[in-house]
Design a protein around this motif. Sequence first.
Motif, short mmCIF file in Angstrom:
data_model
loop_
_atom_site.label_atom_id
_atom_site.label_comp_id
_atom_site.label_asym_id
_atom_site.label_seq_id
_atom_site.Cartn_x
_atom_site.Cartn_y
_atom_site.Cartn_z
N ARG A 137 42.94 33.44 52.94
CA ARG A 137 42.71 34.34 51.80
C ARG A 137 41.23 34.53 51.57
O ARG A 137 40.41 33.72 52.02
CB ARG A 137 43.38 33.78 50.54
CG ARG A 137 44.89 33.61 50.69
CD ARG A 137 45.53 32.87 49.52
NE ARG A 137 46.94 32.59 49.76
CZ ARG A 137 47.93 33.40 49.40
NH1 ARG A 137 47.65 34.52 48.74
NH2 ARG A 137 49.18 33.09 49.65
N PRO A 196 37.96 34.77 48.97
CA PRO A 196 37.58 34.20 47.67
C PRO A 196 37.84 35.20 46.54
O PRO A 196 37.49 36.37 46.64
CB PRO A 196 36.08 33.92 47.82
CG PRO A 196 35.87 33.77 49.30
CD PRO A 196 36.83 34.72 49.93
N GLY A 197 38.49 34.73 45.50
CA GLY A 197 38.72 35.57 44.33
C GLY A 197 39.96 36.42 44.36
O GLY A 197 40.29 37.07 43.36
N GLN A 198 40.69 36.43 45.47
CA GLN A 198 41.83 37.35 45.53
C GLN A 198 42.99 36.90 44.64
O GLN A 198 43.80 37.72 44.22
CB GLN A 198 42.30 37.55 46.96
CG GLN A 198 43.15 36.43 47.55
CD GLN A 198 43.69 36.80 48.92
OE1 GLN A 198 42.96 36.83 49.89
NE2 GLN A 198 44.98 37.08 49.00
N GLY A 223 43.06 36.07 41.63
CA GLY A 223 43.02 36.54 40.25
C GLY A 223 43.19 38.04 40.08
O GLY A 223 43.07 38.54 38.97
N LEU A 224 43.48 38.75 41.17
CA LEU A 224 43.58 40.20 41.10
C LEU A 224 44.97 40.68 41.51
O LEU A 224 45.46 40.32 42.58
CB LEU A 224 42.54 40.85 42.02
CG LEU A 224 41.08 40.82 41.58
CD1 LEU A 224 40.19 41.40 42.68
CD2 LEU A 224 40.89 41.61 40.28
N SER A 230 33.17 41.12 49.02
CA SER A 230 33.95 40.73 47.85
C SER A 230 35.02 41.77 47.55
O SER A 230 35.00 42.88 48.09
CB SER A 230 33.04 40.58 46.62
OG SER A 230 32.43 41.83 46.29
N LEU A 231 35.95 41.38 46.68
CA LEU A 231 36.93 42.31 46.14
C LEU A 231 36.48 42.71 44.75
O LEU A 231 35.97 41.89 43.99
CB LEU A 231 38.31 41.65 46.07
CG LEU A 231 38.90 41.20 47.40
CD1 LEU A 231 40.21 40.44 47.16
CD2 LEU A 231 39.15 42.38 48.32
N GLU A 232 36.68 43.96 44.42
CA GLU A 232 36.30 44.44 43.10
C GLU A 232 37.54 44.80 42.31
O GLU A 232 38.56 45.24 42.87
CB GLU A 232 35.36 45.65 43.22
CG GLU A 232 34.05 45.32 43.93
CD GLU A 232 33.06 46.46 43.87
OE1 GLU A 232 33.46 47.59 43.49
OE2 GLU A 232 31.88 46.23 44.19
N GLY A 247 41.87 43.16 35.66
CA GLY A 247 42.71 42.23 36.39
C GLY A 247 43.40 42.82 37.60
O GLY A 247 44.22 42.16 38.22
N VAL A 291 42.91 45.06 41.36
CA VAL A 291 41.94 45.42 42.39
C VAL A 291 41.64 46.91 42.35
O VAL A 291 42.54 47.74 42.13
CB VAL A 291 42.44 45.00 43.79
CG1 VAL A 291 43.62 45.86 44.25
CG2 VAL A 291 41.32 45.02 44.80
#
Length: 388
Positions: A112, A114-116, A118-119, A208-210, A214, A216
Motif C-alpha cells: 500500500r 502511505p496515507g491511503q 485514510g482516503l 502522494s495521494l491527494e 476524506g 481521494v
Amino acid sequence: MDVLIVGASAAGLSTAEALRRLGHDGRLTLLDAEPHLPYDRPPLSKQVLAGAWEPERARLRGQAQLDALEAEFVRGERAVSLDVAGRAVTTASGRVLRADAVVLATGLTPCRLPGQGGLAGVHVLRGLDDALTLRAHLTGGTRLVVVGEGVLGGEIAATARGLGLEVTLAGLGPAVLGDQLGPFVSDLLTRTHAARGVRLRLGVAVESLEGEGGRVTGVRLATGETLPADVVVVAVGSRPATGWLDGSGLALGDGVECDSRCRAAEGVYAVGDVASFHHEGLGRRLRLENRTNATEQAQTVAANVLGADRPYTPIPYFWTDQYDVKIQAHGLPSPAAEVTVTEGDPEQHRFAALYREGGQVTAVLGWNMPKQARLLRRQVLVQPLTTA
C-alpha cells in the motif's frame, strides 16, 4: 497422519486434492481467513471486475466437490502464530489446530501507499471482496488512476478501458511489464495501452495521494503533476503473507524459505505464492507468483508430505490477458535477455519469441500464439543438476 493446510485458495485446495488422490485417508483440515468458498484469483482483475462473471463463477469447486474431499474447512479464521515443533497453529480467536504435518499456503499481502488508508476511493485488488467493491465504484465517467505498471496494474487498466472509463496508468518503470518481459515486449504492450486510450505516466514516482473531505481526488507525482482521480487502484506489488510467522523460527526471507522439497522444517511445508524454494536445476532460490505454479507445486508438496522425496523443478510459467492480447511466457524472461522473434509478426499482433542469455534459451513467449509458445517451451532447459 493428520494434515493441516493454512490457506484454502488455489495452492491450498490443490494440495488437499492431491493428498486425497495419492491415498491420504487421515484427517484433513483447511484453515482460511476468508469466509468465502475457495475461488480463483486471475478472473478478479478481468471477468469479475468487468461484471462479465458473477462471484459464484470464480469458485474453484462446487460444494459437492468440496464435500467429496471429506475435509474440515475452517473459514473466516485468521492464523496468527505457528508452533513449529508442536505443529500447531493458533488463530485470531484463540483456537489451536494441531496436525502431524502443516502446509503453509497463505499467499500474498498487497503493498500500500502511505496515507491511503485514510482516503475513501483508494483500492487494492487481492481478494474477491476487493474486486466487488472496486467494481461497484467503476461507473461511466469515472476517472481512474492505476498506480503500478506490473501485471495487475496492466490488467486493471485494460478492464477499466473496456468499461469506458477514463484511465491513467502511472508507474515507476518506463513500460508496462518492463521488469517482467523486457523492453521489446513491454514496449509493444505499452503502445497497445496507449492505442486503447490509456493515459500513460510512466518512469516517474508517485509522491502522494491527494484528497478532500476524506475522499481521494488525485495522485501527485514526483514531477509535481497531479493526476485527477475519482478512484485510485494501488497495484505496486505484493509481499508474501508471512507476518504471522514472525518468531516461529522458520527462515523468512522473500517468503517462507524451503529446501528443494518445499520443506521449511520437519513436518512443515510451503506452497504457492508464499513459498521460496531451492530450484535444483537453476541452482538458486525461486518464488513464483502465478496460478499454474500453485497447482503444480501442490502435487510435489502433497507427495512429499506422504513420504516421497521429490524435488520441485518446474519450468516457470505465467500469462496475462489485456484487451485482445494474450501473453504466455515459459521460463524466466528478463530485461537483460536478447529477444528473437521466431514465428509471426509483432506488427500483426501475433508472434512467438525466444529469450537468450549467454547463448542459452532462458524463456519463450507467445503473443496471441499459445500453441507455438508451448512447442518452443521444450527449448527452455530446466533440469536437476547432475554430478560426475
